[in-house]
Write an enzyme that holds these catalytic residues in place. Structure first.
Site, mmCIF file in Angstrom:
data_model
loop_
_atom_site.group_PDB
_atom_site.id
_atom_site.type_symbol
_atom_site.label_atom_id
_atom_site.label_comp_id
_atom_site.label_asym_id
_atom_site.label_seq_id
_atom_site.Cartn_x
_atom_site.Cartn_y
_atom_site.Cartn_z
ATOM 1 C CD1 TRP A 31 -2.079 1.804 1.581
ATOM 2 C CD2 TRP A 31 -3.260 1.121 0.740
ATOM 3 N NE1 TRP A 31 -3.803 2.474 1.652
ATOM 4 C CE2 TRP A 31 -4.170 1.668 0.365
ATOM 5 C CE3 TRP A 31 -3.194 -0.545 -0.695
ATOM 6 C CZ2 TRP A 31 -5.303 2.691 -0.123
ATOM 7 C CZ3 TRP A 31 -5.251 0.258 -0.824
ATOM 8 C CH2 TRP A 31 -6.262 1.246 -0.901
ATOM 9 C CB SER A 65 1.270 -0.036 7.687
ATOM 10 O OG SER A 65 1.929 0.369 6.610
ATOM 11 C CB ILE A 91 -1.058 8.583 4.005
ATOM 12 C CG1 ILE A 91 0.501 8.673 3.410
ATOM 13 C CG2 ILE A 91 -1.398 10.192 3.693
ATOM 14 C CD1 ILE A 91 0.435 9.201 1.965
ATOM 15 C CD GLU A 94 -12.043 13.478 4.778
ATOM 16 O OE1 GLU A 94 -13.158 13.065 4.910
ATOM 17 O OE2 GLU A 94 -11.606 14.876 3.760
ATOM 18 C CB THR A 95 -11.777 7.899 9.192
ATOM 19 O OG1 THR A 95 -10.542 6.891 9.119
ATOM 20 C CG2 THR A 95 -13.080 8.109 7.862
ATOM 21 C CG HIS A 97 -7.899 3.180 9.216
ATOM 22 N ND1 HIS A 97 -8.850 1.768 9.102
ATOM 23 C CD2 HIS A 97 -6.887 3.301 8.235
ATOM 24 C CE1 HIS A 97 -7.768 1.269 8.376
ATOM 25 N NE2 HIS A 97 -7.041 1.842 7.678
ATOM 26 C CG PHE A 122 8.380 1.439 13.602
ATOM 27 C CD1 PHE A 122 7.336 0.651 13.378
ATOM 28 C CD2 PHE A 122 7.811 3.371 12.946
ATOM 29 C CE1 PHE A 122 5.796 1.730 13.504
ATOM 30 C CE2 PHE A 122 7.079 3.849 13.292
ATOM 31 C CZ PHE A 122 6.022 3.362 13.040
#
Length: 164
Positions: A31, A65, A91, A94-95, A97, A122
């Protein structure tokens, strides 16, 4: 010094041991591939530049990720690798998540490192926007993949030093 004025991948003030004696796994999230591919190139090139043998670097893609934790766990359960480098990019949207994924990955990778007593690095960007990710994946702030590779080398050397 503010991040905006600094290349975060400057290792001129630190001693980096040779990577030649160690084997590394790189787990890369698919992703945000534009970013994660740049992180991977930075990590791979830094390992090679510091003496790692190409045959001692194993690369494994995972969907995102969140799956970096499972990937690292599977590698350490099934291989004798000295360190795992986990590369991803989350990245802000708007939530909430973003918060859940970032926390889960950070905690998950820490738990895998503790479970196996092996370095699990990491190398995940957690940025507010695409431009910040670009700036940290080979842009004006360096490459977090470079940083992750150097950290893996240093931690593998530390682990070897402490073996009995």
């Amino acid at each position: 010094m503010a991040t905006q004025l600094k290349n975060l991948s400057d290792f001129s003030a630190t001693e980096i041991p040779s990577a030649a004696p160690y084997s590394f796994g790189i787990v890369v999230a698919e992703w945000n591939a534009e970013i994660t591919n740049a992180l991977y190139q930075g990590a791979y090139n830094s390992l090679i530049a510091n003496g790692a043998l190409p045959d001692n670097i194993q690369t494994y893609p995972v969907p995102g990720s969140f799956e970096l934790t499972s990937g690292a766990d599977l590698l350490l359960n099934n291989t004798g690798l000295d360190a795992i480098i986990c590369l991803g990019c989350v990245i802000q949207g708007e939530t909430r998540h973003f918060d859940f994924i970032c926390n889960a990955v950070a905690n998950g990778l820490s738990n895998v490192a503790i479970k196996y007593s092996k370095p699990v690095i990491f190398g995940v960007l957690t940025t507010d926007n695409q431009q910040q990710a670009i700036d940290r994946a080979g842009g004006k702030h360096g490459n977090k993949g470079d940083e992750a590779a150097i950290t893996a080398i240093k931690m593998a050397a530390l682990a070897k030093t402490l073996e009995r």
